[in-house]
Design a protein around this motif. Sequence first.
Motif: not given
Length: 221
Positions: A17-22, A28-33, A52-57
Amino acid sequence: MFPEALTEGYRSFLSDRFPQERRRFAQLAKSQEPDTLVIGCCDSRVAPEAIFDVGPGELFVIRNVANIVPVYETGGEYHGTSAAIEFAVQSLEVKNIVVLGHATCGGIKAYANKAKPLSKGNFIGKWVSLVGPAEEKAGDSTAPDYLTRLEHAMVSQSIENLMTFPFIQERVKAGSTTIYGAHFGVATGELKIRDPATGDFVPVVDRSGAVLRPSALIDCT
């Protein structure tokens, strides 16, 4: 040693996951909205991100026993749920607030059955005493579906309590924030949405007006 299941899960995250969503994580490290605040139960079976099948942030999530929102008040010492609500609404300016209840809720059952304290502090007992005002809305306590109706009533009560927060009142009246109620069936996978006009919980529908039920989704695969 760190739990093996978590270590292996992290290994999978690093390799997949991390490589795909790097790029997303770097942003997201800068801000969250997030647009939506979900106030749900801390029950391990009811994860909003999975439902709800959502990703981080994408969601700001508050979880506590029985998805309870306390009435707004400024006394006392610590207000974890209220503090998180304040941050989501005042700082992140979420557009949606969803109170997510669920079937077979242990906190609701503990209140209804007047469960014995699990420790000298009786932290759960004191917390679920906040279910009290919802009890009247649930009706006959001897009815077979009483616990489900009490779960529904607690969602409605938490919505009422949200509206005791002055800053939420302002945003709702201005049309910048909308509050929703929902209830998830753990065994069935069915999501029901609270009708604000009647207080009833009805199956969720998509943009075309089609009802989304687990069996219908399975038939489409």
